[in-house]
Design a protein around this motif. Sequence first.
Motif, PDB file in Angstrom:
ATOM      1  N   ASN A  77     -31.131  29.568   7.442  1.00  0.00           N
ATOM      2  CA  ASN A  77     -31.815  28.300   7.157  1.00  0.00           C
ATOM      3  C   ASN A  77     -32.378  28.272   5.750  1.00  0.00           C
ATOM      4  OD1 ASN A  77     -31.416  27.296   9.842  1.00  0.00           O
ATOM      5  ND2 ASN A  77     -32.996  28.722  10.497  1.00  0.00           N
ATOM      6  N   SER A  78     -31.624  28.789   4.803  1.00  0.00           N
ATOM      7  CA  SER A  78     -32.070  28.834   3.416  1.00  0.00           C
ATOM      8  C   SER A  78     -32.290  27.413   2.892  1.00  0.00           C
ATOM      9  CB  SER A  78     -31.007  29.543   2.582  1.00  0.00           C
ATOM     10  OG  SER A  78     -31.398  29.624   1.251  1.00  0.00           O
ATOM     11  N   ALA A  89     -17.425  40.661   9.160  1.00  0.00           N
ATOM     12  CA  ALA A  89     -17.953  41.168  10.430  1.00  0.00           C
ATOM     13  C   ALA A  89     -19.423  40.770  10.613  1.00  0.00           C
ATOM     14  CB  ALA A  89     -17.800  42.686  10.495  1.00  0.00           C
ATOM     15  N   ARG A  90     -20.152  40.562   9.517  1.00  0.00           N
ATOM     16  CA  ARG A  90     -21.568  40.167   9.590  1.00  0.00           C
ATOM     17  C   ARG A  90     -21.745  38.701   9.958  1.00  0.00           C
ATOM     18  NH1 ARG A  90     -22.475  42.041   4.015  1.00  0.00           N
ATOM     19  NH2 ARG A  90     -22.961  39.860   3.832  1.00  0.00           N
ATOM     20  N   GLY A  91     -20.707  37.880   9.754  1.00  0.00           N
ATOM     21  CA  GLY A  91     -20.798  36.449  10.039  1.00  0.00           C
ATOM     22  C   GLY A  91     -20.206  35.627   8.913  1.00  0.00           C
ATOM     23  N   THR A  92     -20.590  34.365   8.865  1.00  0.00           N
ATOM     24  CA  THR A  92     -20.020  33.425   7.899  1.00  0.00           C
ATOM     25  C   THR A  92     -21.078  32.986   6.892  1.00  0.00           C
ATOM     26  OG1 THR A  92     -18.414  32.630   9.513  1.00  0.00           O
ATOM     27  CG2 THR A  92     -18.878  31.184   7.658  1.00  0.00           C
ATOM     28  N   SER A  93     -20.689  32.973   5.620  1.00  0.00           N
ATOM     29  CA  SER A  93     -21.535  32.478   4.534  1.00  0.00           C
ATOM     30  C   SER A  93     -20.873  31.230   3.969  1.00  0.00           C
ATOM     31  CB  SER A  93     -21.679  33.518   3.432  1.00  0.00           C
ATOM     32  OG  SER A  93     -22.292  34.684   3.931  1.00  0.00           O
ATOM     33  N   THR A  94     -21.695  30.236   3.613  1.00  0.00           N
ATOM     34  CA  THR A  94     -21.148  29.015   3.030  1.00  0.00           C
ATOM     35  C   THR A  94     -21.911  28.636   1.768  1.00  0.00           C
ATOM     36  OG1 THR A  94     -22.585  27.573   4.335  1.00  0.00           O
ATOM     37  CG2 THR A  94     -20.424  28.098   5.277  1.00  0.00           C
ATOM     38  N   ALA A 105     -23.840  21.958 -20.946  1.00  0.00           N
ATOM     39  CA  ALA A 105     -23.424  22.856 -22.025  1.00  0.00           C
ATOM     40  C   ALA A 105     -23.758  24.294 -21.670  1.00  0.00           C
ATOM     41  CB  ALA A 105     -24.026  22.421 -23.348  1.00  0.00           C
ATOM     42  N   ASN A 106     -24.626  24.935 -22.423  1.00  0.00           N
ATOM     43  CA  ASN A 106     -24.899  26.353 -22.247  1.00  0.00           C
ATOM     44  C   ASN A 106     -26.241  26.595 -21.551  1.00  0.00           C
ATOM     45  OD1 ASN A 106     -23.861  28.875 -22.524  1.00  0.00           O
ATOM     46  ND2 ASN A 106     -24.610  29.199 -24.595  1.00  0.00           N
ATOM     47  N   LYS A 107     -26.650  25.626 -20.722  1.00  0.00           N
ATOM     48  CA  LYS A 107     -27.962  25.723 -20.083  1.00  0.00           C
ATOM     49  C   LYS A 107     -27.865  25.326 -18.606  1.00  0.00           C
ATOM     50  CE  LYS A 107     -30.367  24.684 -24.380  1.00  0.00           C
ATOM     51  NZ  LYS A 107     -29.220  24.806 -25.243  1.00  0.00           N
ATOM     52  N   THR A 108     -28.618  26.023 -17.762  1.00  0.00           N
ATOM     53  CA  THR A 108     -28.668  25.721 -16.336  1.00  0.00           C
ATOM     54  C   THR A 108     -30.107  25.825 -15.863  1.00  0.00           C
ATOM     55  OG1 THR A 108     -26.467  26.672 -16.005  1.00  0.00           O
ATOM     56  CG2 THR A 108     -27.824  26.396 -14.050  1.00  0.00           C
ATOM     57  N   ARG A 109     -30.494  24.901 -14.996  1.00  0.00           N
ATOM     58  CA  ARG A 109     -31.827  24.916 -14.391  1.00  0.00           C
ATOM     59  C   ARG A 109     -31.646  24.857 -12.882  1.00  0.00           C
ATOM     60  NH1 ARG A 109     -37.248  22.472 -15.807  1.00  0.00           N
ATOM     61  NH2 ARG A 109     -38.201  21.936 -13.810  1.00  0.00           N
ATOM     62  N   LEU A 110     -32.261  25.790 -12.161  1.00  0.00           N
ATOM     63  CA  LEU A 110     -32.279  25.800 -10.704  1.00  0.00           C
ATOM     64  C   LEU A 110     -33.711  25.607 -10.244  1.00  0.00           C
ATOM     65  CD1 LEU A 110     -30.027  28.895  -9.914  1.00  0.00           C
ATOM     66  CD2 LEU A 110     -29.468  26.523  -9.452  1.00  0.00           C
ATOM     67  N   GLU A 111     -33.902  24.762  -9.240  1.00  0.00           N
ATOM     68  CA  GLU A 111     -35.222  24.557  -8.659  1.00  0.00           C
ATOM     69  C   GLU A 111     -35.108  24.807  -7.167  1.00  0.00           C
ATOM     70  OE1 GLU A 111     -36.374  20.563  -9.534  1.00  0.00           O
ATOM     71  OE2 GLU A 111     -36.436  20.909 -11.685  1.00  0.00           O
ATOM     72  N   GLY A 112     -36.075  25.497  -6.600  1.00  0.00           N
ATOM     73  CA  GLY A 112     -36.043  25.761  -5.171  1.00  0.00           C
ATOM     74  C   GLY A 112     -37.324  26.401  -4.700  1.00  0.00           C
ATOM     75  N   SER A 113     -37.239  26.986  -3.505  1.00  0.00           N
ATOM     76  CA  SER A 113     -38.383  27.701  -2.969  1.00  0.00           C
ATOM     77  C   SER A 113     -37.904  28.939  -2.243  1.00  0.00           C
ATOM     78  CB  SER A 113     -39.197  26.810  -2.031  1.00  0.00           C
ATOM     79  OG  SER A 113     -38.435  26.463  -0.904  1.00  0.00           O
ATOM     80  N   ILE A 127     -27.525  22.549  -4.064  1.00  0.00           N
ATOM     81  CA  ILE A 127     -26.712  23.676  -3.620  1.00  0.00           C
ATOM     82  C   ILE A 127     -27.253  24.095  -2.262  1.00  0.00           C
ATOM     83  CG2 ILE A 127     -25.999  26.055  -4.039  1.00  0.00           C
ATOM     84  CD1 ILE A 127     -26.469  25.581  -7.016  1.00  0.00           C
ATOM     85  N   VAL A 128     -26.386  24.068  -1.264  1.00  0.00           N
ATOM     86  CA  VAL A 128     -26.767  24.501   0.071  1.00  0.00           C
ATOM     87  C   VAL A 128     -25.995  25.778   0.366  1.00  0.00           C
ATOM     88  CG1 VAL A 128     -26.846  23.890   2.515  1.00  0.00           C
ATOM     89  CG2 VAL A 128     -27.186  22.118   0.769  1.00  0.00           C
ATOM     90  N   VAL A 129     -26.721  26.864   0.616  1.00  0.00           N
ATOM     91  CA  VAL A 129     -26.109  28.162   0.896  1.00  0.00           C
ATOM     92  C   VAL A 129     -26.625  28.645   2.242  1.00  0.00           C
ATOM     93  CG1 VAL A 129     -25.868  30.558   0.129  1.00  0.00           C
ATOM     94  CG2 VAL A 129     -25.998  28.724  -1.560  1.00  0.00           C
ATOM     95  N   THR A 130     -25.722  29.087   3.094  1.00  0.00           N
ATOM     96  CA  THR A 130     -26.128  29.712   4.351  1.00  0.00           C
ATOM     97  C   THR A 130     -25.420  31.055   4.467  1.00  0.00           C
ATOM     98  OG1 THR A 130     -24.354  28.695   5.637  1.00  0.00           O
ATOM     99  CG2 THR A 130     -26.440  27.501   5.534  1.00  0.00           C
TER     100      THR A 130
END
Length: 167
Positions: free
Chosen positions: A30-31, A150-155, A40-48, A21-24
């Motif tokens: 530069n996230s 007005a703050r900018g663009t998020s993706t 199913a009913n479970k999600t795992r996210l890994e990041g920093s 997942i790339v979010v800006t």
Amino acid sequence: ALPFNFDPSTLKGNVALESEIVVTSPEMPNSPPLKIYAKANKTRLEGSNDGKKFVSIMNGDQNAMYVLNPDDGSWIKWTMPEKYKATAPVSGKPGLTFTPAPGYVKGGRETIDGKECQTWSTVNPQTGESGKVWVWTKHNLLIQAKATSARGTSTFMLKNLQLKPQP
């Protein structure tokens, strides 16, 4: 806010989603990317965050979320209130569905990462804020979104996306 919710409980059988997942956003241009695994009913996210690793595990069967910080060995458990239980699925076959938020209108078709997508967009005439999403037609899965204010663009983008059977 982006115009969707993700409900991994809509993944049926042994089908799982794996992706980056790339979010800006103006606040975080530069996230670092996240890695998501959902089944199913479970999600795992890994990041920093600020250079420190984290792992977030959401277990819908237990109505709980765990956040682990492997760098310092700490963790927390959060019991999710009933009102935060996932209620609106977002992605498609097999077992995933995308439902556009109110005010979004169907647009044309575009190709993202070799995936044919249906676009949906909206504009708020009072504020000038706009949004656009790209939904992979083969699986009715939202793979990209863009919101401008007005703050900018998020993706938001799913990259290196795989839907595959899990053992």
